[in-house]
Design a protein around this motif. Structure first.
Motif, PDB file in Angstrom:
ATOM      1  N   GLU A  91      63.046 -55.566 -11.085  1.00 56.28           N
ATOM      2  CA  GLU A  91      63.915 -55.828  -9.941  1.00 56.28           C
ATOM      3  C   GLU A  91      65.309 -55.314 -10.277  1.00 56.28           C
ATOM      4  OE1 GLU A  91      64.029 -59.795  -7.512  1.00 56.28           O
ATOM      5  OE2 GLU A  91      65.613 -59.810  -9.015  1.00 56.28           O
ATOM      6  N   CYS A  92      65.832 -54.475  -9.413  1.00 51.13           N
ATOM      7  CA  CYS A  92      67.149 -53.874  -9.639  1.00 51.13           C
ATOM      8  C   CYS A  92      68.241 -54.948  -9.641  1.00 51.13           C
ATOM      9  CB  CYS A  92      67.425 -52.844  -8.556  1.00 51.13           C
ATOM     10  SG  CYS A  92      69.085 -52.169  -8.642  1.00 51.13           S
ATOM     11  N   PRO A  93      69.214 -54.850 -10.562  1.00 50.28           N
ATOM     12  CA  PRO A  93      70.241 -55.882 -10.644  1.00 50.28           C
ATOM     13  C   PRO A  93      71.209 -55.897  -9.462  1.00 50.28           C
ATOM     14  CG  PRO A  93      70.750 -54.105 -12.160  1.00 50.28           C
ATOM     15  CD  PRO A  93      69.371 -53.836 -11.615  1.00 50.28           C
ATOM     16  N   LYS A  94      71.287 -54.811  -8.711  1.00 53.13           N
ATOM     17  CA  LYS A  94      72.333 -54.772  -7.683  1.00 53.13           C
ATOM     18  C   LYS A  94      71.880 -55.389  -6.355  1.00 53.13           C
ATOM     19  CE  LYS A  94      76.571 -53.698  -6.758  1.00 53.13           C
ATOM     20  NZ  LYS A  94      77.728 -53.798  -7.625  1.00 53.13           N
ATOM     21  N   HIS A  95      70.824 -54.850  -5.778  1.00 53.08           N
ATOM     22  CA  HIS A  95      70.407 -55.335  -4.455  1.00 53.08           C
ATOM     23  C   HIS A  95      68.976 -55.849  -4.465  1.00 53.08           C
ATOM     24  CE1 HIS A  95      73.207 -51.819  -3.762  1.00 53.08           C
ATOM     25  NE2 HIS A  95      73.926 -52.868  -3.436  1.00 53.08           N
ATOM     26  N   ASN A  96      68.464 -56.113  -5.670  1.00 54.76           N
ATOM     27  CA  ASN A  96      67.123 -56.679  -5.813  1.00 54.76           C
ATOM     28  C   ASN A  96      66.002 -55.801  -5.282  1.00 54.76           C
ATOM     29  OD1 ASN A  96      69.142 -59.092  -5.112  1.00 54.76           O
ATOM     30  ND2 ASN A  96      67.810 -59.618  -6.794  1.00 54.76           N
ATOM     31  N   GLY A  97      66.223 -54.513  -5.218  1.00 55.43           N
ATOM     32  CA  GLY A  97      65.115 -53.610  -4.890  1.00 55.43           C
ATOM     33  C   GLY A  97      64.067 -53.720  -5.990  1.00 55.43           C
ATOM     34  N   ARG A  98      62.781 -53.637  -5.623  1.00 60.11           N
ATOM     35  CA  ARG A  98      61.720 -53.811  -6.618  1.00 60.11           C
ATOM     36  C   ARG A  98      60.822 -52.592  -6.725  1.00 60.11           C
ATOM     37  NH1 ARG A  98      59.832 -60.004  -5.425  1.00 60.11           N
ATOM     38  NH2 ARG A  98      61.893 -60.862  -5.813  1.00 60.11           N
ATOM     39  N   ALA A 157      62.396 -51.820   1.455  1.00 54.48           N
ATOM     40  CA  ALA A 157      63.848 -51.949   1.616  1.00 54.48           C
ATOM     41  C   ALA A 157      64.417 -52.988   0.640  1.00 54.48           C
ATOM     42  CB  ALA A 157      64.186 -52.348   3.045  1.00 54.48           C
ATOM     43  N   PRO A 158      65.554 -52.697   0.008  1.00 56.46           N
ATOM     44  CA  PRO A 158      66.368 -51.493   0.160  1.00 56.46           C
ATOM     45  C   PRO A 158      65.883 -50.265  -0.626  1.00 56.46           C
ATOM     46  CG  PRO A 158      67.402 -52.957  -1.407  1.00 56.46           C
ATOM     47  CD  PRO A 158      66.157 -53.658  -0.923  1.00 56.46           C
ATOM     48  N   VAL A 159      64.858 -50.389  -1.436  1.00 57.02           N
ATOM     49  CA  VAL A 159      64.427 -49.200  -2.186  1.00 57.02           C
ATOM     50  C   VAL A 159      63.271 -48.512  -1.461  1.00 57.02           C
ATOM     51  CG1 VAL A 159      65.341 -49.827  -4.432  1.00 57.02           C
ATOM     52  CG2 VAL A 159      63.072 -50.607  -3.823  1.00 57.02           C
ATOM     53  N   LEU A 160      63.491 -47.256  -1.095  1.00 54.36           N
ATOM     54  CA  LEU A 160      62.521 -46.524  -0.289  1.00 54.36           C
ATOM     55  C   LEU A 160      61.918 -45.354  -1.054  1.00 54.36           C
ATOM     56  CD1 LEU A 160      64.757 -46.533   2.900  1.00 54.36           C
ATOM     57  CD2 LEU A 160      62.870 -48.072   2.383  1.00 54.36           C
ATOM     58  N   HIS A 206      67.608 -45.224 -13.750  1.00 51.51           N
ATOM     59  CA  HIS A 206      68.434 -45.714 -12.643  1.00 51.51           C
ATOM     60  C   HIS A 206      67.615 -45.949 -11.389  1.00 51.51           C
ATOM     61  CE1 HIS A 206      71.619 -43.764 -15.130  1.00 51.51           C
ATOM     62  NE2 HIS A 206      72.186 -44.924 -14.872  1.00 51.51           N
ATOM     63  N   CYS A 207      68.048 -46.939 -10.659  1.00 51.29           N
ATOM     64  CA  CYS A 207      67.450 -47.274  -9.377  1.00 51.29           C
ATOM     65  C   CYS A 207      67.591 -46.087  -8.410  1.00 51.29           C
ATOM     66  CB  CYS A 207      68.184 -48.488  -8.822  1.00 51.29           C
ATOM     67  SG  CYS A 207      67.565 -49.052  -7.251  1.00 51.29           S
ATOM     68  N   THR A 208      66.599 -45.902  -7.553  1.00 51.51           N
ATOM     69  CA  THR A 208      66.655 -44.791  -6.594  1.00 51.51           C
ATOM     70  C   THR A 208      67.524 -45.127  -5.381  1.00 51.51           C
ATOM     71  OG1 THR A 208      64.658 -45.592  -5.478  1.00 51.51           O
ATOM     72  CG2 THR A 208      64.353 -43.956  -7.224  1.00 51.51           C
ATOM     73  N   HIS A 209      68.014 -46.349  -5.310  1.00 52.49           N
ATOM     74  CA  HIS A 209      68.871 -46.723  -4.176  1.00 52.49           C
ATOM     75  C   HIS A 209      70.313 -46.291  -4.445  1.00 52.49           C
ATOM     76  CE1 HIS A 209      70.972 -50.013  -1.677  1.00 52.49           C
ATOM     77  NE2 HIS A 209      70.625 -49.049  -0.861  1.00 52.49           N
ATOM     78  N   GLU A 210      71.023 -47.030  -5.289  1.00 55.75           N
ATOM     79  CA  GLU A 210      72.402 -46.627  -5.582  1.00 55.75           C
ATOM     80  C   GLU A 210      72.611 -46.425  -7.076  1.00 55.75           C
ATOM     81  OE1 GLU A 210      75.309 -49.178  -3.752  1.00 55.75           O
ATOM     82  OE2 GLU A 210      74.541 -48.754  -1.753  1.00 55.75           O
ATOM     83  N   ARG A 211      71.558 -46.004  -7.746  1.00 55.99           N
ATOM     84  CA  ARG A 211      71.646 -45.593  -9.142  1.00 55.99           C
ATOM     85  C   ARG A 211      72.162 -46.656 -10.108  1.00 55.99           C
ATOM     86  NH1 ARG A 211      70.329 -41.197 -10.881  1.00 55.99           N
ATOM     87  NH2 ARG A 211      71.783 -41.211 -12.602  1.00 55.99           N
ATOM     88  N   MET A 212      71.847 -47.914  -9.880  1.00 53.60           N
ATOM     89  CA  MET A 212      72.226 -48.929 -10.857  1.00 53.60           C
ATOM     90  C   MET A 212      71.293 -48.834 -12.057  1.00 53.60           C
ATOM     91  SD  MET A 212      74.823 -50.381  -9.878  1.00 53.60           S
ATOM     92  CE  MET A 212      74.953 -51.698 -11.085  1.00 53.60           C
ATOM     93  N   PRO A 213      71.812 -49.167 -13.272  1.00 51.51           N
ATOM     94  CA  PRO A 213      70.941 -49.117 -14.445  1.00 51.51           C
ATOM     95  C   PRO A 213      69.870 -50.218 -14.373  1.00 51.51           C
ATOM     96  CG  PRO A 213      73.137 -49.891 -15.047  1.00 51.51           C
ATOM     97  CD  PRO A 213      73.191 -49.526 -13.588  1.00 51.51           C
TER      98      PRO A 213
HETATM   99  S1  FES Z   1      70.948 -50.028  -6.466  1.00 49.26           S
HETATM  100 FE1  FES Z   1      68.985 -50.787  -6.838  1.00 49.26          FE
HETATM  101  S2  FES Z   1      68.482 -51.866  -5.084  1.00 49.26           S
HETATM  102 FE2  FES Z   1      70.398 -51.013  -4.635  1.00 49.26          FE
END
Ligand code: FES
Ligand SMILES: Cc1cc2nc3c(=O)[nH]c(=O)nc-3n(C[C@H](O)[C@H](O)[C@H](O)COP(=O)(O)OP(=O)(O)OC[C@H]3O[C@@H](n4cnc5c(N)ncnc54)[C@H](O)[C@@H]3O)c2cc1C
Lengths: 104, 416
Positions: free
Chosen positions: A63-70, A81-84, A44-51
């Motif tokens: 690249e995360c499917p939700k907010h494109n954090g890389r 940003a958004p992944v820190l 899961h992404c460290t931002h909002e835990r998307m798979p």
């Molecule tokens: S949940 Fe992955 S970038 Fe926001």
């Protein structure tokens, strides 16, 4: 020290792609780079835990499917940003055409 | 004020907050001020109609950056303060209390506000809106099991709220004037999937129906519909779109045209004043310079970043492909590009049942793609479509429709 778990067959992942793997209720993401090397990170992404397995692999980044954090999936490094927060990575070894990941 | 003029951002929302950090990331070391009318640090709006409504408890806003991040970024955040004027001759922003802040470059990121219901007495009759965290808290309190909730407007925010209220056990009716839901922004097929999902959840969806009058009755609100029927609601929420917040720009004599008018560099009619996010309209290079204004989370972020770099002289045109998502129940809808720009539709039916709908222009160029699926099932294909749109790709319709040809393979064939 690590416990090695068989995650999938080498051919289960296309080059420059990612698949999900679940073990003991924990989600992992297993990658195959364009060069054919294998890597594993937390699922899961460290931002909002998307798979992350629904995300897009381009070269060494996922690249995360939700907010494109890389993240660089070879090191877990968050690209900004958004992944820190960096992604946890796990060691990988290939034996007899099977991808094993080292957990614990 | 004796200090050197710095960079000033008005509006502490998604766009303004991103811009402030992006100014630092792009190397700005001088004074940096972020002025926000709301009393709280910048927060995310998308959860307001989703997790904020369905979560077990009323929760604090999902902050984009807290006080510590702002401090570490050297950002002087002035909260709870409205900027009332831009003194362009003196390069100063005037705040509500009369304080003046000198700027070298200014960014207007004032966002949008909920469009008021054009029915006399609507405000007095307790119609609610959903734009801010405080709106969400007040509304959340009213979503009690069995409460009759009337949602006016079948657009994204109204429908997300309808889904959330239904999940909370409310009896929900959605009234939409147009013949179908989400007529601004999605294809009829996707709207039909969404309508069916709402009906399955028990929502009374009434398209082609307007509200003619409102009346208070025994602590409830009676909606008089254009069909002649009436509807008694404990709470009425209007989600009929948003209007760009242009008061400040207008007063300062900046050009306004469905939002603060900016060019592809996000510069207003004053070269030292920029605008970005929900408040601005700009000519989109990928759509023949058509002037558009978006209300989209990612656009607000991306424009904030681009405006920040341009404030420092980057001269970067803003041509990012529009992208939007909406969550309703277990479904997520993704839209890339501008659906109404397309003249031909091509459908890719994936083996897992997900349909990706592409829209091509008369010249065969890919202009839009949208899909609906459970959670992020369609995310990757829409992202790839977005990259194809950005490269002005003209994929063959047959290939596009063929689920065995990966979109990534199509992307690899495109010259950069
Ligand atoms: S949940 Fe992955 S970038 Fe926001
Ligand atoms: C309920 C809801 C759900 C949403 N869901 C989604 C979604 O699922 N997907 C999606 O893509 N988008 C969604 N959006 C849209 C997204 O949140 C907006 O596009 C985004 O917030 C725009 O950012 P912004 O900074 O331009 O404007 P805003 O977020 O509106 O911020 C502008 C800020 O400026 C302040 N301000 C205005 N005038 C002044 C002034 N004169 N002085 C000082 N401050 C001022 C305002 O108070 C506000 O805080 C949603 C929006 C809402 C309301």
């Amino acid at each position: 020290m690590s416990e090695w778990i068989a995650a999938c067959a080498v051919d289960d992942i296309d080059p420059e792609d990612v698949i999900p793997f679940r073990h003991d209720g924990v989600d992992y993401a297993v990658y195959r780079s364009p060069q054919g090397e294998f890597f594993a990170t937390a699922g899961h992404c460290t931002h909002e835990r998307m798979p992350l397995c629904d995300g897009l692999v381009m070269d060494n980044t996922i690249e995360c499917p939700k907010h494109n954090g890389r993240f660089d999936y070879t090191t877990g490094k968050a690209a900004g940003a958004p992944v820190l927060v960096d992604l946890r990575t796990f060691p990988v070894k290939i034996e007899d055409g099977t991808v094993h990941i080292g957990i614990g | 004020m004796g200090t050197v003029p710095g960079m000033v951002v008005v509006g502490g929302g998604e766009c303004g907050a991103r811009a402030a950090f992006a100014l630092r990331e792009a190397g700005w070391n001088g004074p940096l001020t972020l002025v926000g009318a709301e009393a709280v640090p910048p927060y995310e709006r998308p959860p307001l109609s989703k997790s904020m409504m369905t979560g077990p408890h009323a929760s604090a806003p999902a902050t984009i950056c807290d006080a510590e991040m702002l401090r570490n970024g050297g950002i002087d955040f002035i909260a709870g303060t409205t900027a009332t004027d831009i003194d362009r001759d003196n390069h100063e922003v005037v705040l509500a209390h009369g304080r003046r802040i000198a700027y070298r470059r200014l960014l207007v990121a004032t966002g949008a506000t909920a469009r008021p219901l054009p029915i006399p007495g609507a405000a007095a009759d307790g119609v609610r809106y959903l734009r801010s965290h405080s709106d969400a808290l007040a509304l959340r309190d009213r979503l009690r099991p069995g409460a009759r909730i009337g949602v006016i407007g079948g657009g994204f925010i109204g429908l997300e709220l309808a889904a959330s209220a239904t999940l909370r056990g409310c009896a929900v009716t959605v009234v939409e004037l147009a013949p179908r839901l989400m007529s601004r922004g999605t294809t009829p097929q996707i709207a039909a999937v969404v309508a069916a999902r709402h009906e399955r959840a028990g929502v009374d969806v009434r398209c082609g129906t307007g509200v003619a009058r409102l009346e208070r009755r025994d602590g409830a609100t009676l909606l008089g519909l254009t069909t002649g029927e009436t509807l008694l609601c404990d709470t009425v929420v209007a989600g009929i779109g948003a209007v760009p917040e242009t008061a400040l720009a207008h007063k300062a004599g900046l050009a306004v045209d469905n939002g603060v008018r900016v060019d592809t560099r996000l510069t207003t009619s004053d070269p030292d004043v920029f605008a970005a996010g929900d408040c601005c309209s700009w000519p989109h290079p990928l759509y023949g310079g058509r002037r558009i204004r978006l209300e989209s989370w990612r656009n607000a972020r991306d424009q904030g970043g681009a405006a920040a770099r341009n404030m420092l002289g980057a001269d970067e045109p803003f041509a990012t492909v529009p992208w939007f998502w909406s969550d309703q129940y277990d479904l997520t809808l993704h839209i890339a590009g501008l659906p109404d720009a397309a003249t031909t539709e091509v459908v890719r039916r994936r083996h897992d049942g997900v349909e990706i709908r592409f829209g091509l222009g008369p010249d065969g160029r890919l202009l839009t793609a949208s899909a609906i699926g459970t959670e992020s099932a369609a995310a990757r294909d829409i992202r790839l479509a977005e990259l194809l749109i950005a490269r002005r790709a003209t994929p063959h319709p047959t290939t596009l429709a063929d689920p065995t040809v990966s979109l990534k393979a199509l992307l690899r064939q495109e010259p950069h």
